[in-house]
Enzyme design. Structure first.
Site, PDB file in Angstrom:
ATOM      1  N   ARG A  49      33.453 -39.051  27.794  1.00 35.05           N
ATOM      2  CA  ARG A  49      32.232 -39.380  27.050  1.00 35.05           C
ATOM      3  C   ARG A  49      32.274 -40.795  26.464  1.00 35.05           C
ATOM      4  O   ARG A  49      31.220 -41.404  26.274  1.00 35.05           O
ATOM      5  CB  ARG A  49      32.008 -38.366  25.933  1.00 35.05           C
ATOM      6  N   LYS A 186      28.726 -20.405  24.827  1.00 30.63           N
ATOM      7  CA  LYS A 186      27.708 -20.609  23.784  1.00 30.63           C
ATOM      8  C   LYS A 186      26.457 -19.819  24.183  1.00 30.63           C
ATOM      9  O   LYS A 186      25.437 -20.378  24.583  1.00 30.63           O
ATOM     10  CB  LYS A 186      27.386 -22.098  23.609  1.00 30.63           C
ATOM     11  N   GLY A 340      31.209 -30.038  28.825  1.00 27.10           N
ATOM     12  CA  GLY A 340      32.569 -30.562  28.683  1.00 27.10           C
ATOM     13  C   GLY A 340      33.597 -29.716  29.424  1.00 27.10           C
ATOM     14  O   GLY A 340      34.512 -30.252  30.057  1.00 27.10           O
ATOM     15  N   GLY A 363      24.851 -28.066  26.604  1.00 27.00           N
ATOM     16  CA  GLY A 363      23.682 -27.464  25.946  1.00 27.00           C
ATOM     17  C   GLY A 363      22.453 -28.343  26.074  1.00 27.00           C
ATOM     18  O   GLY A 363      21.336 -27.846  26.286  1.00 27.00           O
TER      19      GLY A 363
HETATM   20  C1  3PG Z   1      28.652 -30.883  22.546  1.00 28.08           C
HETATM   21  O1  3PG Z   1      29.860 -31.107  22.677  1.00 28.08           O
HETATM   22  O2  3PG Z   1      28.089 -29.919  23.088  1.00 28.08           O
HETATM   23  C2  3PG Z   1      27.840 -31.839  21.739  1.00 28.08           C
HETATM   24  O3  3PG Z   1      28.643 -32.850  21.235  1.00 28.08           O
HETATM   25  C3  3PG Z   1      27.100 -31.120  20.635  1.00 28.08           C
HETATM   26  O4  3PG Z   1      27.995 -30.496  19.776  1.00 28.08           O
HETATM   27  P1  3PG Z   1      27.501 -29.251  18.911  1.00 28.08           P
HETATM   28  O5  3PG Z   1      27.303 -28.099  19.885  1.00 28.08           O
HETATM   29  O6  3PG Z   1      28.593 -28.974  17.902  1.00 28.08           O
HETATM   30  O7  3PG Z   1      26.201 -29.630  18.247  1.00 28.08           O
END
Ligand code: 3PG
Ligand code: MG
Length: 390
Positions: A49, A186, A340, A363
Site C-alpha cells: 500500500r 468481515k 489485503g 471492503g
Molecule cells: C482496510 O484495511 O480495510 C482499510 O484500511 C480500512 O480499515 P478499516 O476496516 O479498519 O476501516
C-alpha cells in the site's frame, strides 16, 4: 443498492490543483499495513500500500510541493496503543520517498471516525491543497476522507483514480464468462456486496468466513463457525435471487477446543460434506469445493477475487486460498484481486505478477461495486475546484 460506479466523471484530478510550487499539500494515504516483529521492534511486513501511492507522492514532489501524508493504522484503543503507532511506517516511507512527512495515526483522535468538524479544521490547518490517494478507506465517512474537500482545493491521487477506473470498467463491460470469488471474515461489510456482484457476474463463488451465514441460510448446520444471524434473511434473498451463487460443498473444520493461527497445531482437523457437528469450527473450503472453484476460474474471461477462502495464515487451512490464488494466476482472464489478505496470499505464493490488477481495497472495492459510489469520491466531486468538472 446503486447501479454502476460513476467512474471518473466529476472527480477532480491532480492537474486540477493548479500550480503547486511552494504549496503545502496534505495527502490522505492508506498505510494501514501489516506489521511484524523483527527482534525487539516492529517493522512493515508488506509495503504494497505504501508503494501504491509513490507515483502520487513523487508527482507532487516533482512539482515543488511540500508533501505531508496522513493515515490510520489498525483500529487503536487510544494513543498508547503501541501496535498502532506509525514509527515503523514512517521508516518505510522515508526509505522509499525521502522528505515526505507523515502525521501520527489519525484514529488516535476520536474526531477522525466521528468526522468531527473541529478535527477537520485542525487537520487542514496550514495546508493549501488536499489529495486523496486512499482508495481502500474511501468507503469510510471519516474526517480525513470527507472533511478536507469542504475546506481546500482537492484532487484524487493517481492510485485512487486508477482504482476507480479499473473497477468501473470491470463491471460495465466485462468479457464473459465473468467469475467472482468472494471470501473473508468481515461478514457485515461484505454480505451486501454479494447481491450486487451477482448481478454483474455470471457466477459468484462464496468461501471464507462469510460462507457459513449463507450455508446456515440454506438450513445447513455450521457448528461453531462464524455466523451473522442478523443477515440470514438477506442471504436467503440472495440465494433465491436471479444471480448464480455457489457455496462450498465441503468444509475443513477444527474440533472443539482446538486453536488456530500461524504455527498453531492444537485440535483435530476433518473435512465434512454436509452439516458440521456441534462445536466444530469451519476454517477452509474442502478439496472438492476448491477443485470446483478452480474449474470455474479456468473457464473465466474475467475474474474478480476478494477475500481468502479460510484462515490461510494457519497451514492446515491454507489449501482453499492457495487453490484460488493458483487458478486465478494461471488463468488468461482479465483478473482483479482485492483485499489485503488476498494480496498477501498471492504474494506469499509468488503469484502477484500473474494477475492483471491488485486493488489496495477490500471492503472499499465491494462497497463501490455495491453502491456505485463511495463517500470519499462524493466528497472530492463536491470540492470547490471540482464544480462543473466532467
Ligand atoms: C482496510 O484495511 O480495510 C482499510 O484500511 C480500512 O480499515 P478499516 O476496516 O479498519 O476501516
Ligand atoms: Mg493471469
Amino acid at each position: 443498492m446503486g447501479g454502476r460506479p460513476a467512474g471518473l466523471a466529476g472527480l477532480p484530478l491532480l492537474d486540477d490543483l493548479g500550480p503547486l510550487r511552494g504549496r503545502r499539500v496534505l495527502v490522505r494515504v492508506d498505510f494501514n499495513v501489516p506489521l511484524e516483529r523483527d527482534g525487539d521492534r516492529w517493522v512493515v511486513a508488506d509495503d504494497y500500500r505504501i508503494r501504491a501511492s509513490l507515483p502520487t507522492l513523487e508527482w507532487l514532489v516533482a512539482r515543488g510541493a511540500t508533501v505531508v501524508c496522513c493515515t490510520h493504522l489498525g483500529r487503536p484503543s487510544g494513543p498508547d496503543d503501541a501496535r498502532c503507532q506509525l514509527g515503523p511506517v514512517r521508516d518505510a516511507l522515508e526509505a522509499l520517498c525521502p522528505g515526505v512527512g507523515l502525521l501520527e495515526n489519525l484514529r488516535f483522535d476520536p474526531g477522525e471516525p466521528a468526522n468531527d468538524p473541529a478535527f477537520v479544521d485542525r487537520l487542514v490547518d496550514g495546508f493549501d491543497a488536499y489529495v486523496n490517494d486512499a482508495f481502500s478507506v474511501a468507503h469510510r465517512p471519516h474526517a480525513s476522507v470527507v472533511g478536507p474537500p469542504t475546506r481546500l482545493p482537492s484532487a484524487a491521487g493517481l492510485r485512487l483514480a486508477t482504482e476507480v477506473e479499473v473497477l468501473t470498467d470491470l463491471v460495465s463491460s466485462p468479457a464473459r464468462p465473468f467469475v467472482a470469488v468472494l471470501g473473508g471474515a468481515k461478514v457485515a461489510d461484505k454480505l451486501g456486496a454479494v447481491a450486487a456482484v451477482a448481478r454483474a457476474a455470471d457466477v459468484v463463488l462464496v468461501g471464507g468466513g462469510m460462507a457459513y451465514t449463507f450455508l446456515a441460510a440454506q438450513g445447513r448446520a455450521v457448528g461453531a463457525s462464524l455466523l451473522d444471524p442478523s443477515r440470514l434473511e438477506e442471504c436467503r434473498a440472495v440465494l433465491d435471487g436471479s444471480g448464480h451463487v455457489e457455496l462450498p460443498s465441503d468444509v475443513v473444520a477444527l474440533s472443539p477446543g482446538g486453536s488456530y493461527g500461524a504455527g498453531e497445531s492444537a485440535g483435530e482437523v476433518a473435512t465434512f460434506d454436509g452439516d458440521l457437528p456441534d462445536g466444530w469450527l469451519g476454517l477452509d473450503i474442502g478439496e472438492a469445493t476448491a477443485a470446483a472453484f478452480a474449474k470455474e476460474l479456468a473457464g473465466a474471461a474475467t475474474i474478480l477475487w476478494n477475500g481468502p477462502m479460510g484462515a490461510f495464515e494457519d497451514a492446515r487451512f491454507a489449501h482453499g486460498t492457495e487453490a484460488v490464488a493458483q487458478a486465478t494466476a494461471a488463468s488468461r482472464a482479465f483478473s482483479v484481486v482485492g483485499g489485503g489478505d488476498s494480496e498477501r496470499a498471492l504474494s506469499a505464493a509468488g503469484l502477484a505478477e500473474d494477475v492483471s490488477f491488485i486493488s489496495t481495497g477490500g471492503g472499499a472495492m465491494l462497497a463501490l461495486l455495491a453502491d456505485g459510489d463511495l463517500p470519499g469520491l462524493a466528497a472530492l466531486r463536491a470540492a470547490p475546484n471540482a464544480r462543473g468538472r466532467r
